[in-house]
Scaffold this motif. Sequence first.
Motif, PDB file in Angstrom:
ATOM      1  N   PRO A  62       0.694  -1.251  -0.062  1.00 22.77           N
ATOM      2  CA  PRO A  62       0.076   0.125   0.033  1.00 22.77           C
ATOM      3  C   PRO A  62       1.024   1.263  -0.144  1.00 22.77           C
ATOM      4  CG  PRO A  62      -1.142  -1.426   1.577  1.00 22.77           C
ATOM      5  CD  PRO A  62       0.299  -2.401   1.057  1.00 22.77           C
ATOM      6  N   THR A  63       1.960   1.250   0.662  1.00 26.17           N
ATOM      7  CA  THR A  63       2.797   2.385   0.694  1.00 26.17           C
ATOM      8  C   THR A  63       3.255   2.752  -0.623  1.00 26.17           C
ATOM      9  OG1 THR A  63       4.387   1.031   1.520  1.00 26.17           O
ATOM     10  CG2 THR A  63       3.476   2.683   3.251  1.00 26.17           C
ATOM     11  N   ILE A  64       3.812   1.844  -1.281  1.00 24.16           N
ATOM     12  CA  ILE A  64       4.219   2.092  -2.919  1.00 24.16           C
ATOM     13  C   ILE A  64       3.119   2.519  -3.718  1.00 24.16           C
ATOM     14  CG2 ILE A  64       5.020   0.811  -4.955  1.00 24.16           C
ATOM     15  CD1 ILE A  64       6.637  -0.924  -3.468  1.00 24.16           C
ATOM     16  N   VAL A  65       1.889   1.894  -3.776  1.00 23.60           N
ATOM     17  CA  VAL A  65       0.787   2.648  -4.208  1.00 23.60           C
ATOM     18  C   VAL A  65       0.367   4.133  -3.897  1.00 23.60           C
ATOM     19  CG1 VAL A  65      -1.652   2.238  -4.869  1.00 23.60           C
ATOM     20  CG2 VAL A  65      -0.204   0.316  -4.612  1.00 23.60           C
ATOM     21  N   GLU A  66       0.576   4.254  -2.706  1.00 21.75           N
ATOM     22  CA  GLU A  66       0.413   5.657  -2.215  1.00 21.75           C
ATOM     23  C   GLU A  66       1.364   6.690  -2.686  1.00 21.75           C
ATOM     24  OE1 GLU A  66      -0.862   7.632   2.067  1.00 21.75           O
ATOM     25  OE2 GLU A  66       1.253   7.074   2.092  1.00 21.75           O
ATOM     26  N   THR A  67       2.684   6.390  -2.657  1.00 24.06           N
ATOM     27  CA  THR A  67       3.921   7.037  -3.100  1.00 24.06           C
ATOM     28  C   THR A  67       3.674   7.336  -4.646  1.00 24.06           C
ATOM     29  OG1 THR A  67       5.246   6.272  -1.305  1.00 24.06           O
ATOM     30  CG2 THR A  67       6.274   7.103  -3.287  1.00 24.06           C
ATOM     31  N   TYR A  68       3.340   6.208  -5.415  1.00 27.12           N
ATOM     32  CA  TYR A  68       2.993   6.529  -6.701  1.00 27.12           C
ATOM     33  C   TYR A  68       1.931   7.561  -7.000  1.00 27.12           C
ATOM     34  CZ  TYR A  68       2.283   5.804 -11.740  1.00 27.12           C
ATOM     35  OH  TYR A  68       2.158   6.036 -13.057  1.00 27.12           O
ATOM     36  N   ALA A  69       0.756   7.344  -6.319  1.00 26.53           N
ATOM     37  CA  ALA A  69      -0.258   8.299  -6.136  1.00 26.53           C
ATOM     38  C   ALA A  69       0.162   9.762  -6.161  1.00 26.53           C
ATOM     39  CB  ALA A  69      -1.419   7.773  -5.353  1.00 26.53           C
ATOM     40  N   LEU A  70       0.972   9.878  -5.101  1.00 26.03           N
ATOM     41  CA  LEU A  70       1.348  11.089  -4.754  1.00 26.03           C
ATOM     42  C   LEU A  70       2.184  11.805  -6.015  1.00 26.03           C
ATOM     43  CD1 LEU A  70       2.436  10.601  -1.090  1.00 26.03           C
ATOM     44  CD2 LEU A  70       0.300  11.853  -1.837  1.00 26.03           C
ATOM     45  N   SER A  71       2.914  10.824  -6.594  1.00 27.54           N
ATOM     46  CA  SER A  71       3.970  11.362  -7.792  1.00 27.54           C
ATOM     47  C   SER A  71       2.982  11.703  -8.872  1.00 27.54           C
ATOM     48  CB  SER A  71       4.812  10.153  -8.003  1.00 27.54           C
ATOM     49  OG  SER A  71       5.819   9.944  -6.987  1.00 27.54           O
ATOM     50  N   THR A  72       2.325  10.881  -9.082  1.00 31.47           N
ATOM     51  CA  THR A  72       1.205  11.366 -10.403  1.00 31.47           C
ATOM     52  C   THR A  72       0.565  12.522  -9.952  1.00 31.47           C
ATOM     53  OG1 THR A  72      -0.580  10.020  -9.501  1.00 31.47           O
ATOM     54  CG2 THR A  72       1.205   9.051 -11.003  1.00 31.47           C
ATOM     55  N   LEU A  73      -0.100  12.737  -8.939  1.00 32.38           N
ATOM     56  CA  LEU A  73      -0.624  13.943  -8.790  1.00 32.38           C
ATOM     57  C   LEU A  73       0.110  15.268  -8.809  1.00 32.38           C
ATOM     58  CD1 LEU A  73      -3.046  12.782  -5.633  1.00 32.38           C
ATOM     59  CD2 LEU A  73      -3.888  13.220  -8.159  1.00 32.38           C
ATOM     60  N   LEU A  74       1.434  15.215  -8.473  1.00 31.97           N
ATOM     61  CA  LEU A  74       2.336  16.359  -8.196  1.00 31.97           C
ATOM     62  C   LEU A  74       3.503  16.401  -9.481  1.00 31.97           C
ATOM     63  CD1 LEU A  74       2.716  16.293  -4.454  1.00 31.97           C
ATOM     64  CD2 LEU A  74       1.370  17.623  -5.847  1.00 31.97           C
ATOM     65  N   HIS A  75       3.299  15.406 -10.359  1.00 31.14           N
ATOM     66  CA  HIS A  75       4.450  15.346 -11.413  1.00 31.14           C
ATOM     67  C   HIS A  75       4.626  16.439 -12.142  1.00 31.14           C
ATOM     68  CE1 HIS A  75       1.653  13.830 -14.257  1.00 31.14           C
ATOM     69  NE2 HIS A  75       2.777  14.033 -15.149  1.00 31.14           N
ATOM     70  N   ASP A  76       3.704  17.054 -12.290  1.00 31.78           N
ATOM     71  CA  ASP A  76       3.427  18.409 -13.258  1.00 31.78           C
ATOM     72  C   ASP A  76       2.918  19.509 -12.423  1.00 31.78           C
ATOM     73  OD1 ASP A  76       4.195  16.999 -15.708  1.00 31.78           O
ATOM     74  OD2 ASP A  76       2.272  16.957 -16.496  1.00 31.78           O
ATOM     75  N   ILE A  77       3.166  19.560 -11.281  1.00 29.87           N
ATOM     76  CA  ILE A  77       2.804  20.674 -10.372  1.00 29.87           C
ATOM     77  C   ILE A  77       3.763  22.029 -10.710  1.00 29.87           C
ATOM     78  CG2 ILE A  77       4.368  20.203  -8.336  1.00 29.87           C
ATOM     79  CD1 ILE A  77       0.672  21.427  -8.493  1.00 29.87           C
ATOM     80  N   GLY A  78       4.939  21.649 -11.259  1.00 22.79           N
ATOM     81  CA  GLY A  78       5.854  22.814 -11.828  1.00 22.79           C
ATOM     82  C   GLY A  78       5.269  23.552 -12.788  1.00 22.79           C
ATOM     83  N   THR A  79       4.312  22.918 -13.476  1.00 23.07           N
ATOM     84  CA  THR A  79       3.828  23.725 -14.674  1.00 23.07           C
ATOM     85  C   THR A  79       2.755  24.302 -14.343  1.00 23.07           C
ATOM     86  OG1 THR A  79       2.288  21.992 -15.389  1.00 23.07           O
ATOM     87  CG2 THR A  79       4.534  21.679 -16.395  1.00 23.07           C
ATOM     88  N   ALA A  80       2.273  24.509 -13.189  1.00 22.63           N
ATOM     89  CA  ALA A  80       1.147  25.280 -12.772  1.00 22.63           C
ATOM     90  C   ALA A  80       1.345  26.919 -12.804  1.00 22.63           C
ATOM     91  CB  ALA A  80       0.662  25.059 -11.283  1.00 22.63           C
TER      92      ALA A  80
END
Length: 275
Positions: free
Chosen positions: A94-112
Amino acid sequence: MSAEDWRLYGFAPVPRDPDVLFKDHPTASGPNPKQDLFVADDFPLPDTPLVRSVRAFALKELDEQTFNHSNRVFVYGSAIARTHFPEWNYSETPTIVETYALSTLLHDIGTAEKFLATTHMSFEFKGAIVARDLILSLGGAEASADSVADAIIRHQDIFVKGCVSDGWIVRRREDDRTPPCSGNITVIGQILQLATILDNVGLRANLVHPKLIETTTAKFPRKGWSEHFAKVIEKELTLKPWCHTTTFEIPNWKAGVQSNFATDVRGNEVMRPFD
């Protein structure tokens, strides 16, 4: 860092180069890779306080097209990991799935809008800093924050091959016929790369079932994502002609030269019916 952190937060090293990763792979190599019949609803975001808070942040800061892209990346990456890399124990941790979810949600945050034009840094690097600070401020584990940041920093290392020839770093595009190269990346980083390039240019879309693409684009509509993201690429190149995105471009790229990356994104034939 402990070995337990490696297991829990997706730090296990895997080949960075997909040509190496998929060479003679039992389910992913050849013209007809295995395609498990998944649909988008098979891969909901983890319902944890940390994911809920990060999702709310991403929803607030990202435009609709980028937020939807981030969700599609979670679905596609989860499916690829489950189908082709059971040894990564993705779904079972579960912690890997959560970490991947966080990565996907934020991977393009720098384009905001809040971040892209307010820093000299390439968007992936600024985004990684924003993501790491956010996760820590929300009480996330430091190892998780580090894993997310590392994956975001490297998620556009698609054509950076890491070969060394006569002391020089060699970079090549995927259609180059030169031999594959060495170098590793984390499990989280590799899943993120495979899923983003699938959604952005349609590369290796045959690793997932067509039904997954149909249901994912219905649940998280593209709404012209190809043109939208191409314009983001061009905007960053204009603002920061030194940025990491230039690794997709011709050597010694200069402002005014048509972007190869933006052209590839606009030419995404796999996703064109859903745009």
